[in-house]
Scaffold this motif. Structure first.
Motif, PDB file in Angstrom:
ATOM      1  N   MET A 214       0.892  -1.480  -0.094  1.00  0.00           N
ATOM      2  CA  MET A 214      -0.188   0.147   0.324  1.00  0.00           C
ATOM      3  C   MET A 214       0.692   1.488  -0.427  1.00  0.00           C
ATOM      4  O   MET A 214       0.215   2.694   0.099  1.00  0.00           O
ATOM      5  N   VAL A 215       2.477   0.820  -0.518  1.00  0.00           N
ATOM      6  CA  VAL A 215       2.764   2.791  -0.562  1.00  0.00           C
ATOM      7  C   VAL A 215       2.800   3.428  -1.481  1.00  0.00           C
ATOM      8  O   VAL A 215       2.482   4.136  -1.539  1.00  0.00           O
ATOM      9  N   ASN A 216       2.476   2.092  -2.706  1.00  0.00           N
ATOM     10  CA  ASN A 216       1.723   2.435  -3.597  1.00  0.00           C
ATOM     11  C   ASN A 216       1.030   3.609  -4.021  1.00  0.00           C
ATOM     12  O   ASN A 216       0.536   4.936  -3.929  1.00  0.00           O
ATOM     13  N   LYS A 217      -0.075   3.123  -2.990  1.00  0.00           N
ATOM     14  CA  LYS A 217      -1.311   4.034  -2.488  1.00  0.00           C
ATOM     15  C   LYS A 217      -0.935   5.343  -2.102  1.00  0.00           C
ATOM     16  O   LYS A 217      -1.694   6.395  -1.945  1.00  0.00           O
ATOM     17  N   GLY A 218       0.199   5.472  -1.353  1.00  0.00           N
ATOM     18  CA  GLY A 218       0.409   6.535  -0.258  1.00  0.00           C
ATOM     19  C   GLY A 218       0.720   7.264  -0.716  1.00  0.00           C
ATOM     20  O   GLY A 218       0.628   8.435  -1.379  1.00  0.00           O
ATOM     21  N   LEU A 219       2.097   6.983  -1.746  1.00  0.00           N
ATOM     22  CA  LEU A 219       2.361   7.859  -3.085  1.00  0.00           C
ATOM     23  C   LEU A 219       1.360   8.569  -3.971  1.00  0.00           C
ATOM     24  O   LEU A 219       1.578   9.919  -4.246  1.00  0.00           O
ATOM     25  N   GLU A 220       0.087   7.611  -4.307  1.00  0.00           N
ATOM     26  CA  GLU A 220      -0.367   8.073  -4.630  1.00  0.00           C
ATOM     27  C   GLU A 220      -1.311   8.914  -4.039  1.00  0.00           C
ATOM     28  O   GLU A 220      -1.734  10.475  -5.154  1.00  0.00           O
ATOM     29  N   ILE A 235      -8.772  13.829   0.329  1.00  0.00           N
ATOM     30  CA  ILE A 235      -8.516  12.660  -0.610  1.00  0.00           C
ATOM     31  C   ILE A 235      -8.862  11.359  -0.112  1.00  0.00           C
ATOM     32  O   ILE A 235      -8.464  11.289   1.413  1.00  0.00           O
ATOM     33  N   GLU A 236      -9.764  10.312   0.289  1.00  0.00           N
ATOM     34  CA  GLU A 236     -10.146   9.388   0.564  1.00  0.00           C
ATOM     35  C   GLU A 236      -9.819   7.789   0.027  1.00  0.00           C
ATOM     36  O   GLU A 236     -10.054   8.002  -1.268  1.00  0.00           O
ATOM     37  N   VAL A 237      -8.948   7.466   0.464  1.00  0.00           N
ATOM     38  CA  VAL A 237      -9.073   5.828  -0.625  1.00  0.00           C
ATOM     39  C   VAL A 237     -10.129   4.681  -0.132  1.00  0.00           C
ATOM     40  O   VAL A 237     -10.097   4.582   0.999  1.00  0.00           O
ATOM     41  N   ASP A 297     -14.280  -1.376  -0.076  1.00  0.00           N
ATOM     42  CA  ASP A 297     -14.244  -1.653   1.477  1.00  0.00           C
ATOM     43  C   ASP A 297     -12.870  -0.825   1.756  1.00  0.00           C
ATOM     44  O   ASP A 297     -12.693  -0.145   0.880  1.00  0.00           O
ATOM     45  N   VAL A 298     -12.604  -0.628   3.282  1.00  0.00           N
ATOM     46  CA  VAL A 298     -11.934   0.289   3.536  1.00  0.00           C
ATOM     47  C   VAL A 298     -10.516  -0.650   3.348  1.00  0.00           C
ATOM     48  O   VAL A 298     -10.174  -1.290   3.922  1.00  0.00           O
ATOM     49  N   PRO A 299     -10.069   0.503   3.727  1.00  0.00           N
ATOM     50  CA  PRO A 299      -7.959   0.108   3.785  1.00  0.00           C
ATOM     51  C   PRO A 299      -7.635  -0.112   5.223  1.00  0.00           C
ATOM     52  O   PRO A 299      -8.319  -0.173   5.838  1.00  0.00           O
ATOM     53  N   ASP A 300      -7.512  -1.676   5.317  1.00  0.00           N
ATOM     54  CA  ASP A 300      -6.973  -2.072   6.865  1.00  0.00           C
ATOM     55  C   ASP A 300      -5.265  -1.536   6.903  1.00  0.00           C
ATOM     56  O   ASP A 300      -4.226  -1.785   6.914  1.00  0.00           O
ATOM     57  N   ASN A 301      -5.288  -0.114   7.467  1.00  0.00           N
ATOM     58  CA  ASN A 301      -4.374   1.060   7.403  1.00  0.00           C
ATOM     59  C   ASN A 301      -3.641   0.110   8.902  1.00  0.00           C
ATOM     60  O   ASN A 301      -2.265   1.190   9.298  1.00  0.00           O
ATOM     61  N   GLU A 302      -3.812  -0.557   9.709  1.00  0.00           N
ATOM     62  CA  GLU A 302      -3.140  -1.463  10.778  1.00  0.00           C
ATOM     63  C   GLU A 302      -2.766  -2.224  10.213  1.00  0.00           C
ATOM     64  O   GLU A 302      -0.780  -2.571  10.496  1.00  0.00           O
ATOM     65  N   THR A 303      -3.063  -2.930   9.573  1.00  0.00           N
ATOM     66  CA  THR A 303      -1.771  -4.349   9.165  1.00  0.00           C
ATOM     67  C   THR A 303      -0.914  -3.506   7.741  1.00  0.00           C
ATOM     68  O   THR A 303      -0.283  -3.399   7.490  1.00  0.00           O
ATOM     69  N   PHE A 304      -1.438  -2.380   7.492  1.00  0.00           N
ATOM     70  CA  PHE A 304      -0.723  -2.335   5.465  1.00  0.00           C
ATOM     71  C   PHE A 304      -0.442  -0.850   5.843  1.00  0.00           C
ATOM     72  O   PHE A 304      -1.271   0.322   5.399  1.00  0.00           O
ATOM     73  N   ARG A 305       0.373  -0.858   6.891  1.00  0.00           N
ATOM     74  CA  ARG A 305       1.034   0.766   6.870  1.00  0.00           C
ATOM     75  C   ARG A 305       1.504   1.571   5.601  1.00  0.00           C
ATOM     76  O   ARG A 305       2.034   2.388   5.757  1.00  0.00           O
TER      77      ARG A 305
END
Ligand code: MG
Length: 384
Positions: A214-220, A235-237, A297-305
């Motif tokens: 999910m780093v790619n999504k962060g960069l995006e 911005i909502e993922v 769905d919503v992202p799992d930010n706890e696991t995919f930091r």
């Protein structure tokens, strides 16, 4: 209107797909210049097929070999960073596709903007680390920055013709990658090979791992903030596992305009090159009869930091996004070599960010110096 294009990174995933688009529209797009890192065998083929004027190779030794191989042609072969910069600034070039991966893209992109070239932006790092420099510069030079990333192309398309409308939110979609739904414990032992099996998109190895973390999504998210001049909190993922909705814009009245289509990068690349016109593309159209549904769905930010770390970096600002990006480049590469576990990618990024002394409003030189400093730190602490 015919356009002369320069493809920076012509032998990579986005580069070869750009050439597919050029093949589809020979009457509109002329490939004037190409550049690659060191894949000269393919570069030679491309140079001959498109009859390019200039071919640049970053690696000096590989460049020499390409020069020999193309000795029977009129192709001018350039080398090193100077070569990349020159090929982006050629007088006859109208638009530069920045399809090269990594920080190596920054200087050529800036050179292209100063030379007044439109940019089809596929190099995320430029926007992430130097958005505060290139966006005002593009405005000043009257240069268009046309997004090539599928999500940003979707947002860009959903914004067309609504200049006076206020955006409430950008809904940036993510497939969630191959490990979506997995828990921490399960992720301890996943391999690079498993991470490289992306469910919906065919991309290069670095970005495929970034997609799994999910780093790619962060960069995006950071890229979207700069490209569309919105606050990060706007911005909502959204997880959309089938990669059919490529992103959406929500306006103040509650209307949401989304762009949908097949997961084929060539649509986004082509739109950047033929903007504002939608033309026939090499992509196979979606067959709605084959669709089982569109899940959200919503992202799992706890696991995919990767996503929360990216948001922290852009909220801190200055050189922190560079620290985020540079540490990830390292962690990503070590993971691909089997040197660390998947979850350790986040630990390395966090460690570097925690230690980083932020430079406010960094120059290109300072950005590159931060990158180098982090490279040295990671090499020493985490090994080569
Ligand atoms: Mg993308």
């Amino acid at each position: 209107m015919r356009k002369n294009i320069a493809v920076l990174g012509s032998t990579g995933s986005i580069g070869t797909q750009t050439l597919d688009v050029a093949r589809k529209h020979p009457e509109l797009l002329t490939v004037t210049a190409i550049a690659c890192g060191s894949s000269i065998e393919l570069a030679e083929k491309q140079a001959r097929e498109f009859g390019v004027k200039v071919a640049a190779v970053y690696d000096e030794r590989a460049c020499e070999e390409l020069r020999v191989r193309l000795a029977d042609t009129d192709v001018r072969v350039l080398s090193g960073m100077d070569g990349l910069i020159e090929m982006c600034s050629l007088p006859e070039v109208d638009i530069v596709v920045t399809a090269i991966g990594g920080m190596i893209g920054i200087r050529p992109t800036i050179a292209a903007i100063s030379a007044g070239k439109d940019i089809a932006l596929a190099n995320k790092e430029t926007c992430v680390t130097a958005g505060h420099l290139i966006i005002p510069m593009a405005k000043e030079k009257g240069v268009r920055i046309l997004p090539v990333d599928s999500e940003h192309s979707a947002i860009f398309q959903a914004l067309q013709g609504r200049a006076d409308s206020k955006i409430r939110r950008i809904l940036l979609t993510a497939s969630g990658g191959p490990f979506r739904g997995k828990h921490r414990e399960e992720l301890m032992h996943v391999t690079a090979k498993e991470a490289l099996a992306h469910p919906t998109w065919a991309m290069g190895p670095k970005i495929t791992i970034d997609s799994a973390t999910m780093v790619n999504k962060g960069l995006e998210v950071i890229e979207a903030k700069w490209l569309f001049d919105v606050d990060v909190d706007q911005i909502e993922v959204v997880i959309q596992p089938q990669s059919l909705i490529h992103s959406a814009v929500e306006y103040e009245d509650g209307s949401i305009l989304a762009q949908l289509g097949p997961s084929d990068m060539r649509i986004a690349i082509q739109y950047a090159l033929t903007y504002p016109t939608h033309l026939p593309s090499p992509a196979v159209p979606l067959d709605f009869r084959m669709l089982k549904g569109i899940d959200l769905d919503v992202p799992d930010n706890e696991t995919f930091r990767g996503l929360p770390l990216a948001i922290r970096s852009i909220k801190t600002g200055g050189s922190m996004p560079t620290a985020f990006n540079a540490s990830n480049e390292w962690a990503n590469a070590i993971f691909r070599r089997g040197g660390i576990s998947f979850m350790q990618i986040y630990d390395i990024i966090e460690d570097v960010m925690d230690r980083h002394k932020v430079i406010p409003n960094p120059s290109v030189e300072e950005i590159l110096a931060v990158q180098e400093e982090i490279d040295c730190y990671c090499a020493e602490k985490y090994g080569r």
